[in-house]
Design a protein around this motif. Structure first.
Motif, PDB file in Angstrom:
ATOM      1  N   ALA A 270      24.585   2.525  -1.386  1.00 52.68           N
ATOM      2  CA  ALA A 270      24.334   3.599  -0.255  1.00 52.68           C
ATOM      3  C   ALA A 270      23.086   4.115  -0.900  1.00 52.68           C
ATOM      4  CB  ALA A 270      25.442   4.493  -0.426  1.00 52.68           C
ATOM      5  N   LEU A 271      22.891   3.879  -2.177  1.00 55.88           N
ATOM      6  CA  LEU A 271      21.318   4.771  -2.775  1.00 55.88           C
ATOM      7  C   LEU A 271      20.416   3.799  -2.854  1.00 55.88           C
ATOM      8  CD1 LEU A 271      23.555   6.977  -5.538  1.00 55.88           C
ATOM      9  CD2 LEU A 271      22.803   7.524  -3.113  1.00 55.88           C
ATOM     10  N   LEU A 272      20.534   2.452  -2.655  1.00 58.42           N
ATOM     11  CA  LEU A 272      19.433   1.828  -2.746  1.00 58.42           C
ATOM     12  C   LEU A 272      18.348   1.863  -1.924  1.00 58.42           C
ATOM     13  CD1 LEU A 272      21.322  -1.785  -3.372  1.00 58.42           C
ATOM     14  CD2 LEU A 272      20.182  -0.441  -4.976  1.00 58.42           C
ATOM     15  N   ASP A 273      18.750   2.596  -0.873  1.00 55.92           N
ATOM     16  CA  ASP A 273      17.357   2.920  -0.025  1.00 55.92           C
ATOM     17  C   ASP A 273      16.750   4.185  -0.030  1.00 55.92           C
ATOM     18  OD1 ASP A 273      17.517   0.588   1.307  1.00 55.92           O
ATOM     19  OD2 ASP A 273      19.407   1.461   2.756  1.00 55.92           O
ATOM     20  N   THR A 274      17.201   4.860  -1.203  1.00 60.14           N
ATOM     21  CA  THR A 274      16.397   6.078  -1.520  1.00 60.14           C
ATOM     22  C   THR A 274      15.118   5.742  -1.988  1.00 60.14           C
ATOM     23  OG1 THR A 274      18.750   6.964  -2.474  1.00 60.14           O
ATOM     24  CG2 THR A 274      16.527   8.214  -3.202  1.00 60.14           C
TER      25      THR A 274
ATOM     26  N   PRO B  21       0.949  -1.067   0.030  1.00 55.81           N
ATOM     27  CA  PRO B  21      -0.089   0.008  -0.035  1.00 55.81           C
ATOM     28  C   PRO B  21       0.755   1.304  -0.019  1.00 55.81           C
ATOM     29  CG  PRO B  21       0.106  -0.858   2.346  1.00 55.81           C
ATOM     30  CD  PRO B  21       0.971  -1.755   1.312  1.00 55.81           C
ATOM     31  N   GLN B  22       2.083   1.138  -0.023  1.00 58.74           N
ATOM     32  CA  GLN B  22       2.971   2.384   0.194  1.00 58.74           C
ATOM     33  C   GLN B  22       3.097   3.076  -1.131  1.00 58.74           C
ATOM     34  OE1 GLN B  22       3.935   3.535   3.070  1.00 58.74           O
ATOM     35  NE2 GLN B  22       3.337   1.647   4.130  1.00 58.74           N
ATOM     36  N   GLU B  23       2.814   4.445  -1.160  1.00 56.00           N
ATOM     37  CA  GLU B  23       3.237   5.371  -2.212  1.00 56.00           C
ATOM     38  C   GLU B  23       4.626   5.120  -2.644  1.00 56.00           C
ATOM     39  OE1 GLU B  23       2.659   7.398  -5.688  1.00 56.00           O
ATOM     40  OE2 GLU B  23       1.063   6.271  -4.613  1.00 56.00           O
ATOM     41  N   LEU B  24       5.403   5.409  -1.633  1.00 50.87           N
ATOM     42  CA  LEU B  24       6.926   5.425  -1.881  1.00 50.87           C
ATOM     43  C   LEU B  24       7.487   4.062  -1.381  1.00 50.87           C
ATOM     44  CD1 LEU B  24       7.769   9.073  -0.482  1.00 50.87           C
ATOM     45  CD2 LEU B  24       7.499   8.320  -2.653  1.00 50.87           C
ATOM     46  N   VAL B  25       8.451   3.718  -2.471  1.00 48.80           N
ATOM     47  CA  VAL B  25       9.196   2.407  -2.118  1.00 48.80           C
ATOM     48  C   VAL B  25      10.865   2.835  -2.327  1.00 48.80           C
ATOM     49  CG1 VAL B  25       7.293   1.150  -2.955  1.00 48.80           C
ATOM     50  CG2 VAL B  25       9.002   1.834  -4.575  1.00 48.80           C
ATOM     51  N   THR B  26      11.554   1.739  -1.802  1.00 49.40           N
ATOM     52  CA  THR B  26      13.029   2.000  -1.969  1.00 49.40           C
ATOM     53  C   THR B  26      13.306   1.957  -3.408  1.00 49.40           C
ATOM     54  OG1 THR B  26      13.389  -0.159  -1.355  1.00 49.40           O
ATOM     55  CG2 THR B  26      13.281   1.368   0.369  1.00 49.40           C
TER      56      THR B  26
ATOM     57  N   ALA C 223      24.740  16.732  -4.020  1.00 47.56           N
ATOM     58  CA  ALA C 223      24.131  17.536  -2.840  1.00 47.56           C
ATOM     59  C   ALA C 223      23.098  17.031  -2.345  1.00 47.56           C
ATOM     60  CB  ALA C 223      23.915  18.852  -3.488  1.00 47.56           C
ATOM     61  N   ASP C 224      21.984  17.541  -2.380  1.00 41.78           N
ATOM     62  CA  ASP C 224      20.965  17.118  -1.742  1.00 41.78           C
ATOM     63  C   ASP C 224      19.828  16.354  -2.484  1.00 41.78           C
ATOM     64  OD1 ASP C 224      20.048  19.301  -2.825  1.00 41.78           O
ATOM     65  OD2 ASP C 224      18.950  19.959  -1.387  1.00 41.78           O
ATOM     66  N   ARG C 225      20.382  15.787  -3.623  1.00 45.28           N
ATOM     67  CA  ARG C 225      19.413  15.169  -4.647  1.00 45.28           C
ATOM     68  C   ARG C 225      20.232  14.013  -5.219  1.00 45.28           C
ATOM     69  NH1 ARG C 225      16.694  20.087  -8.319  1.00 45.28           N
ATOM     70  NH2 ARG C 225      15.827  21.327  -6.271  1.00 45.28           N
ATOM     71  N   VAL C 226      19.483  13.155  -5.715  1.00 44.84           N
ATOM     72  CA  VAL C 226      19.724  11.746  -6.340  1.00 44.84           C
ATOM     73  C   VAL C 226      19.273  11.933  -7.725  1.00 44.84           C
ATOM     74  CG1 VAL C 226      19.682   9.217  -6.498  1.00 44.84           C
ATOM     75  CG2 VAL C 226      19.823  10.527  -4.243  1.00 44.84           C
ATOM     76  N   HIS C 227      19.998  11.553  -8.650  1.00 44.69           N
ATOM     77  CA  HIS C 227      19.882  11.603 -10.211  1.00 44.69           C
ATOM     78  C   HIS C 227      19.940  10.235 -10.624  1.00 44.69           C
ATOM     79  CE1 HIS C 227      21.288  16.008 -10.944  1.00 44.69           C
ATOM     80  NE2 HIS C 227      20.326  15.938  -9.924  1.00 44.69           N
ATOM     81  N   VAL C 228      18.673   9.663 -11.013  1.00 45.26           N
ATOM     82  CA  VAL C 228      18.481   8.307 -11.337  1.00 45.26           C
ATOM     83  C   VAL C 228      18.259   8.424 -12.872  1.00 45.26           C
ATOM     84  CG1 VAL C 228      17.289   6.146 -11.232  1.00 45.26           C
ATOM     85  CG2 VAL C 228      17.626   7.540  -9.269  1.00 45.26           C
ATOM     86  N   SER C 229      19.130   7.871 -13.724  1.00 44.77           N
ATOM     87  CA  SER C 229      19.179   8.005 -15.167  1.00 44.77           C
ATOM     88  C   SER C 229      18.897   6.610 -15.831  1.00 44.77           C
ATOM     89  CB  SER C 229      20.493   8.544 -15.794  1.00 44.77           C
ATOM     90  OG  SER C 229      21.686   7.777 -15.362  1.00 44.77           O
ATOM     91  N   VAL C 230      17.995   6.740 -16.909  1.00 45.12           N
ATOM     92  CA  VAL C 230      17.756   5.449 -17.718  1.00 45.12           C
ATOM     93  C   VAL C 230      18.077   5.656 -19.225  1.00 45.12           C
ATOM     94  CG1 VAL C 230      15.899   3.957 -18.529  1.00 45.12           C
ATOM     95  CG2 VAL C 230      15.706   4.961 -16.211  1.00 45.12           C
ATOM     96  N   ARG C 231      19.348   5.178 -19.520  1.00 45.84           N
ATOM     97  CA  ARG C 231      19.901   5.523 -20.982  1.00 45.84           C
ATOM     98  C   ARG C 231      19.821   4.311 -21.919  1.00 45.84           C
ATOM     99  NH1 ARG C 231      23.709   9.115 -22.147  1.00 45.84           N
ATOM    100  NH2 ARG C 231      24.005   9.656 -20.031  1.00 45.84           N
ATOM    101  N   ASP C 232      19.373   4.602 -23.155  1.00 51.02           N
ATOM    102  CA  ASP C 232      19.189   3.519 -24.181  1.00 51.02           C
ATOM    103  C   ASP C 232      19.974   3.935 -25.374  1.00 51.02           C
ATOM    104  OD1 ASP C 232      17.653   4.857 -26.277  1.00 51.02           O
ATOM    105  OD2 ASP C 232      15.899   4.711 -24.744  1.00 51.02           O
TER     106      ASP C 232
END
Length: 575
Positions: free
Chosen positions: A455-459, A418-423, A495-504
């Motif tokens: 370290a970023l998998l729990d974002t 039911p969670q809206e946010l997941v890791t 800084a205070d943000r995480v950038h997740v990129s999907v590249r093809d």
């Protein structure tokens, strides 16, 4: 504090009367009492000042009359013709000489009188034995001869001590007709001789002096008189009535310039203050009428306001007892009318909100029942998929088993979580399951690789946020590609943000197409990317979303999320 509560417990009308009494009546009463006391003290003083000014004017008029008499007397006493008349033995001279002497004296009388005398005046030239050589009356610019006889008894020896005297005489030959006279007596002397040879008397009726003393004091008892140095009264004028000796009076005096006389005036104090008392009574009546009128108006206003406020209070009590059928109808435009209409609008809004809440609760109950009912279907579906996967494994169909396992994993995250946010770890598992199903459907068309630091998998990211982007790459970027496609997922922290990129490595977007998510939303192109951008912005706020980079060798979609992480107990922390 208790006093305040007791005052607040009073009715509105009582409060208004109390406030009026304290704020208006009490200061007005104190001010009136102080004013009355001030008037009682200052009124006699002011009246005394005014009376003194008036008395000074009267005194100057009397000085003018006395000065006329003295000047007339002095001129006659120093006249050679008058002295010759006194020194001549009238029995030894011829008649024509007598006529000449008398005519000369009459000429002196006439010339002097016309220059100095304005009041009725009597003139007598006599010897020391009282024998009158000549006597006239001057009145209205006319000189008339009087009786040629002694006009008062022989003067005593004291008359020779002073050159002239002022006083009242009552033994004049005309006293029965003209009354008492105020006279000036002047001795006639001869140069070289110390003894006088006669005297001149110039007199005016005492009524002339009293006329100068007269005044109109109205209903006030007053007295004005001329007093000699030995406190004898020469002339007096009284108004209204006598003044008792022990009564308080307002007194004034004026020192006359001649004879040592003093002009005095007294006024009874209670008569003066009677006008003040009358004015005070009228003022009290007016103030009482104003206060009574104000109290009556205030009572009517307070009763009207109290009635309307009581209606509002009863309506509020009804609302407190959960009765929302209260109707308040007020067309007044004052403050209470505005309050009544506002209260009525508030009840209407409460009634609408209660109805809305009731319908929402009813809808919520219906949805809860539907959710409970729908929970049975996923449970049956998962059991069926698990049975199919077992049978596929037993039938030696591993691809089918893997595909069913991946589908079960996706459905489990979609339905049971039911969670809206997941890791990010959970989101990558969903993408991996989705990519496995797509590879089994379309063959070995692409390869999915993930490069994300532990370290970023729990974002935390929104659930199913990467699946639309991967699906967009498979269906649009890698479709009909003459080489094997690759989809690379990576993440990095800045800084205070995480950038997740999907590249093809597909065809990418058209060269003329702007790489702006807002453009996709406006034109209807790439609806999946537009939805992802809006979900990120709604979840994390402005400044978060996706950034699209496209070139001839593929496309890259970068998701920008905050550095929030799951702490393991359901809470959210900041990395």
């Amino acid at each position: 504090m208790k006093r305040r509560r007791r005052f607040e417990d009073l009715r509105f009308s009582t409060k208004l009367i109390v406030l009026f009494a304290v704020g208006v009546v009490l200061p007005l009463a104190v001010g009136t009492a102080w004013t009355f006391r001030f008037l009682d003290r200052e009124t006699p003083r002011q009246i005394q000042t005014v009376q003194q000014h008036t008395l000074n004017q009267v005194g100057r008029n009397l000085d003018r009359i006395f000065e006329q008499l003295l000047n007339y007397t002095n001129l006659l006493a120093l006249s050679t013709d008058v002295r010759n008349l006194v020194l001549t033995d009238m029995a030894a001279v011829p008649d024509f000489e007598k006529y000449r002497l008398v005519s000369a004296v009459i000429e002196v009388f006439s010339s002097v009188a016309s220059s100095f005398v304005t009041e009725p005046t009597y003139v007598v030239v006599a010897g020391l034995d009282g024998t009158a050589f000549a006597s006239w009356q001057f009145q209205g610019q006319r000189l008339q001869s009087l009786q040629d006889q002694p006009w008062f008894p022989d003067p005593d020896e004291a008359i020779l001590e002073r050159i002239y005297r002022l006083g009242v005489i009552d033994s004049f030959v005309e006293s029965e007709r003209v009354g008492d006279l105020f006279a000036v007596l002047r001795l006639i002397g001869v140069p070289g001789q110390r003894s006088p040879v006669g005297y001149v008397v110039v007199a005016t009726p005492v009524s002339v002096i009293q006329s100068a003393l007269s005044f109109d004091a109205g209903a006030v008892a007053s007295r004005r008189w001329i007093e000699t140095p030995d406190e004898n009264i020469v002339a007096t004028v009284t108004t209204t009535g006598p003044i008792a000796g022990d009564e308080p009076v307002i007194s004034n005096s004026f020192a006359l310039r001649f004879g040592g006389y003093t002009l005095r005036e007294v006024t009874r104090s209670r008569d003066v203050l009677a006008d003040v008392r009358s004015a005070q009574r009228r003022l009290l009546l007016v103030m009482g009428g104003v206060i009574v009128g104000f109290v009556a108006i205030a009572a009517l206003l307070s009763l009207s306001m109290s009635r309307r406020l009581r209606e509002l209070g009863l309506a509020a009590e009804s609302v407190q007892r959960n009765r929302l059928d209260v109707v308040i109808d007020s067309d007044a435009h004052d403050e209470i009318g505005l309050l009544a209409r506002a209260f009525h609008d508030m009840i209407e809004r409460i009634r609408a909100l209660v109805s809305e809440v009731y319908h929402e609760q009813d809808e919520r109950r219906r949805l809860e029942l539907k959710v409970l009912q729908n929970q049975i279907n996923p449970h049956f579906l998962f059991n069926a998929l698990h049975s199919i996967q077992t049978m596929a494994s037993l039938s030696r169909a591993p691809n089918v088993a893997q595909m069913i396992g991946a589908l079960s994993n996706i459905l489990m995250q979609a339905v049971r979580n039911p969670q809206e946010l997941v890791t990010l770890r959970t989101e990558l598992e969903i993408v991996s399951s989705f990519a496995m199903i797509q590879k089994m459907r379309q063959g070995d068309l692409f390869e999915l690789s993930v490069d994300v630091a532990d370290a970023l998998l729990d974002t935390l990211v929104p659930k199913f946020i990467l699946q639309p982007i991967v699906e967009n790459s498979i269906q649009h970027g890698l479709k009909d590609l003459n080489r094997r496609g690759t989809i690379d997922i990576a993440a990095e922290q800045t800084a205070d943000r995480v950038h997740v990129s999907v590249r093809d490595n597909g065809r990418g977007f058209p060269v003329d197409a702007p790489a702006d998510p807002e453009h996709f939303a406006a034109t209807g192109e790439a609806i999946g990317l537009s939805n992802v951008h809006r979900r990120l912005a709604l979840t994390f706020g402005d400044g978060y979303g996706i950034r699209v980079v496209s070139n001839g060798s593929g496309a890259s979609v970068v998701l920008i999320v905050p550095t929030t992480a799951d702490t393991g107990d359901g809470a959210v922390g900041v990395q």
